[in-house]
Design a protein around this motif. Structure first.
Motif, PDB file in Angstrom:
ATOM      1  N   PHE A  67      13.489  -7.361  21.985  1.00 16.67           N
ATOM      2  CA  PHE A  67      12.064  -7.662  21.877  1.00 16.67           C
ATOM      3  C   PHE A  67      11.455  -7.639  23.276  1.00 16.67           C
ATOM      4  N   ALA A  68      10.228  -7.169  23.364  1.00 19.18           N
ATOM      5  CA  ALA A  68       9.548  -7.064  24.657  1.00 19.18           C
ATOM      6  C   ALA A  68       9.481  -8.402  25.381  1.00 19.18           C
ATOM      7  N   GLU A 119      15.074  14.046  17.409  1.00 16.02           N
ATOM      8  CA  GLU A 119      15.919  13.123  18.157  1.00 16.02           C
ATOM      9  C   GLU A 119      15.546  13.137  19.637  1.00 16.02           C
ATOM     10  N   VAL A 120      15.543  11.949  20.232  1.00 17.17           N
ATOM     11  CA  VAL A 120      15.291  11.837  21.673  1.00 17.17           C
ATOM     12  C   VAL A 120      16.317  10.882  22.270  1.00 17.17           C
ATOM     13  N   PRO A 121      16.694  11.076  23.525  1.00 17.48           N
ATOM     14  CA  PRO A 121      17.644  10.138  24.151  1.00 17.48           C
ATOM     15  C   PRO A 121      17.027   8.746  24.293  1.00 17.48           C
ATOM     16  N   ALA A 122      17.826   7.730  24.094  1.00 10.56           N
ATOM     17  CA  ALA A 122      17.343   6.353  24.200  1.00 10.56           C
ATOM     18  C   ALA A 122      18.505   5.441  24.576  1.00 10.56           C
ATOM     19  N   ASP A 123      18.405   4.788  25.727  1.00 11.37           N
ATOM     20  CA  ASP A 123      19.400   3.802  26.158  1.00 11.37           C
ATOM     21  C   ASP A 123      18.879   2.377  26.001  1.00 11.37           C
ATOM     22  N   LEU A 124      17.553   2.248  26.038  1.00 12.91           N
ATOM     23  CA  LEU A 124      16.925   0.932  25.964  1.00 12.91           C
ATOM     24  C   LEU A 124      15.647   1.045  25.144  1.00 12.91           C
ATOM     25  N   VAL A 125      15.547   0.234  24.107  1.00 12.76           N
ATOM     26  CA  VAL A 125      14.345   0.192  23.273  1.00 12.76           C
ATOM     27  C   VAL A 125      13.748  -1.203  23.347  1.00 12.76           C
ATOM     28  N   LEU A 126      12.449  -1.269  23.579  1.00 13.13           N
ATOM     29  CA  LEU A 126      11.730  -2.537  23.698  1.00 13.13           C
ATOM     30  C   LEU A 126      10.673  -2.602  22.611  1.00 13.13           C
ATOM     31  N   ILE A 127      10.791  -3.589  21.729  1.00 11.90           N
ATOM     32  CA  ILE A 127       9.871  -3.719  20.595  1.00 11.90           C
ATOM     33  C   ILE A 127       8.708  -4.616  21.002  1.00 11.90           C
ATOM     34  N   VAL A 132      13.994   4.859  28.392  1.00 11.87           N
ATOM     35  CA  VAL A 132      13.383   3.695  27.748  1.00 11.87           C
ATOM     36  C   VAL A 132      12.351   4.148  26.716  1.00 11.87           C
ATOM     37  N   ILE A 133      12.387   3.527  25.560  1.00 15.84           N
ATOM     38  CA  ILE A 133      11.349   3.716  24.546  1.00 15.84           C
ATOM     39  C   ILE A 133      10.699   2.366  24.280  1.00 15.84           C
ATOM     40  N   VAL A 134       9.407   2.316  24.449  1.00 16.63           N
ATOM     41  CA  VAL A 134       8.633   1.110  24.178  1.00 16.63           C
ATOM     42  C   VAL A 134       7.884   1.323  22.866  1.00 16.63           C
ATOM     43  N   ILE A 135       8.091   0.441  21.912  1.00 14.48           N
ATOM     44  CA  ILE A 135       7.432   0.562  20.608  1.00 14.48           C
ATOM     45  C   ILE A 135       6.244  -0.387  20.579  1.00 14.48           C
ATOM     46  N   GLY A 136       5.051   0.162  20.690  1.00 15.44           N
ATOM     47  CA  GLY A 136       3.837  -0.640  20.713  1.00 15.44           C
ATOM     48  C   GLY A 136       2.914  -0.181  21.815  1.00 15.44           C
ATOM     49  N   GLY A 137       1.656   0.070  21.483  1.00 15.85           N
ATOM     50  CA  GLY A 137       0.727   0.642  22.448  1.00 15.85           C
ATOM     51  C   GLY A 137      -0.202  -0.354  23.101  1.00 15.85           C
ATOM     52  N   GLY A 138       0.016  -1.660  22.886  1.00 13.99           N
ATOM     53  CA  GLY A 138      -0.889  -2.668  23.425  1.00 13.99           C
ATOM     54  C   GLY A 138      -0.557  -3.100  24.833  1.00 13.99           C
TER      55      GLY A 138
END
Length: 495
Positions: free
Chosen positions: A265-266, A410-418, A295-301
């Motif tokens: 979680f972010a 598909e895209v590379p992702a090592d870290l995802v932040l929700i 890094v993929i960040v999920i959320g545009g705020g």
């Protein structure tokens, strides 16, 4: 109105910012204030409107227009122009408990409603506010002012975010003895661990908390009410309780592979960086690192943007920010007229920095995650993204974002932040006091009131209204203080 033609003579100017590549080398605030002469010109631009929309704080089409604190903006704009800084501070503090915070992190709905913005650029209200409060500290007039008389009443405030601090500040001014209980190791709540240093350096919070302590407010950190502090003991010891624990249940993403290592979680990501930064300048490695990672960040705020800026400072290999909704227009549309909040494209500091480093905006619109892919050890390695398109329900008229068939990639992702927002108060605090929750998981009260179903217990801030702006939390803190004061004394002189 000290300069009737000021809005015609002077253009809008705001403080300069440090170059993105330079500011990425540290976690410091990067806005450089205007000179006193330049700031006075910005104060002169205020028209002192007959109807000051900037301070209205009304809801138009579900969005706030003007300042929710009803700050006396034209008055202190004029005082900035005349250089009457102490009077400007007095007028600012009359309605705003913490201008040192709002001048840094508020999105400035006041400016969006400024009449000058109807045909040109709005007054730089936020910059004027910053100038007033920082000059007040520099000159010594923002120091402690303890109450001269105590009422003998005791109030406990659970949570030290902006709502809890505002309530404590007001009730202490009234003469009540106030204790603030905070479960973290430092006071400040969302301000301390939810907002990165780049937007709000933590010495700014500490500076104010020390003043509040000098004014007689007691702070107890590491006090997790409902766990290591019993609600029944607090109800016995204090005349009133205010719950100001925030909306701290992060919204999750329910897709295959969610249990992969490397998804956070972010709020946990941001908190870990801030805590490590304060404790050891990141030398203890006790934080979630984005260094060298995709890094993929999920959320545009705003929180998603903070994750982008923090990941870049860690030294990430790449960063992508996913936004479910379509890209906003660059200018107002006909159905979003002034003085409504402008629903237009905003490129924030994190996105600016990503453009400087990688040459492109990190945001990808109308996109979400369909699946996370992990290796044999359970570690995240890829994410499957899919496009979305708006579809209108003919019966209800509601528009929803639906998957586009065959759009997966598909895209590379090592870290995802929700960073998908929050759902409401954490149940264990509410359960400890026996307060009721509404359908949105917020503590239930009568409309426009702050008293819960439990005797002596009140609520304010995000725990009451749901995830919102710092300025709304401050307003709720001030409002609950008035209600608590009336319940204790039979009347209130708080404003």
């Amino acid at each position: 109105m000290g300069k009737p033609t000021g809005f015609l003579e002077y253009n809008r100017e705001t403080g300069r910012t440090v170059d993105p590549r330079t500011r990425l080398k540290n976690y410091n605030e990067f806005h450089l204030p205007l000179s006193e002469k330049e700031q006075k010109c910005q104060g002169a631009r205020c028209m002192d409107c007959g109807v000051p929309f900037c301070q209205s704080g009304v809801i138009l089409n579900g969005m706030v227009s003007g300042c929710p604190l009803n700050n006396l903006i034209p008055e202190w704009n004029d005082l900035v122009y005349s250089g009457t800084w102490q009077q400007a501070y007095n007028r600012l503090k009359k309605t705003n408990s913490f201008p040192e915070f709002t001048a840094r992190v508020c999105p400035a709905p006041c400016e969006a409603a400024c009449t000058c913005g109807l045909n040109g650029d709005p007054v730089a209200i936020k910059e004027n506010e910053y100038a007033i409060i920082e000059r007040a500290y520099a000159s010594g007039i923002a120091g402690p002012r303890p109450p001269k008389i105590r009422t003998g009443k005791k109030v406990a405030v659970i949570g030290s975010g902006p709502a809890g601090l505002a309530a404590a500040d007001q009730l202490n001014k009234r003469g009540h003895s106030v204790t603030v209980l905070e479960r973290e190791d430092r006071a400040g709540g969302l301000l301390m661990y939810g907002i990165p240093n780049m937007k709000l350096e933590k010495h700014v919070i500490d500076r104010k908390v020390e003043i509040m302590k000098a004014e007689g407010i007691e702070f107890i950190t590491g006090a997790d009410v409902g766990k290591n502090h019993k609600a029944k003991d607090l109800l016995k010891e204090y005349d009133r309780i205010i719950l100001a624990c925030g909306a701290s249940n992060p919204r999750d993403l329910n897709v295959p592979g969610r249990d992969a290592q490397g998804i956070y979680f972010a709020v946990d990501f941001l908190k870990s960086t801030t805590k490590s930064l304060l404790n050891s300048d990141l030398q203890d490695n006790e934080y979630i690192s984005a260094k060298g990672k995709h890094v993929i960040v999920i959320g545009g705020g705003d929180t998603g943007n903070d994750c982008v800026g923090t990941s870049l400072r860690h030294g990430c290999a790449s960063v992508t920010q996913l936004e479910m909704m379509p890209k906003l227009p660059e200018t107002r549309t006909e159905d979003n007229s002034w003085p409504e909040w402008p629903k237009v494209l905003k490129t924030d500091y994190g996105q600016e920095e990503a453009i400087a480093v990688f040459g492109k905006d990190p945001r990808v619109y109308q996109t979400t995650v369909k699946e996370f892919i992990k290796d044999k050890s359970g570690k995240l390695v890829k994410a499957v993204l899919m496009s979305l398109e708006p579809k209108k329900d003919e019966k209800t008229g509601r528009v929803s974002m639906e998957p586009v068939a065959g759009s997966e990639k598909e895209v590379p992702a090592d870290l995802v932040l929700i960073a998908a927002g929050f759902l409401g108060a954490q149940n264990y605090v509410a359960d400890a006091f026996g307060v009721k929750l509404n359908g949105r998981s917020n503590v239930e009260t009568e409309e426009g009131r702050y008293k819960t179903n439990v005797d002596k217990v009140f609520v304010a801030g995000d725990m009451h209204r749901g995830q919102s702006l710092v300025v709304w939390a401050i307003r709720e803190g001030r409002e609950v203080a008035k209600e608590v004061d009336i319940s204790l004394m039979g009347y209130t002189n708080l404003v």
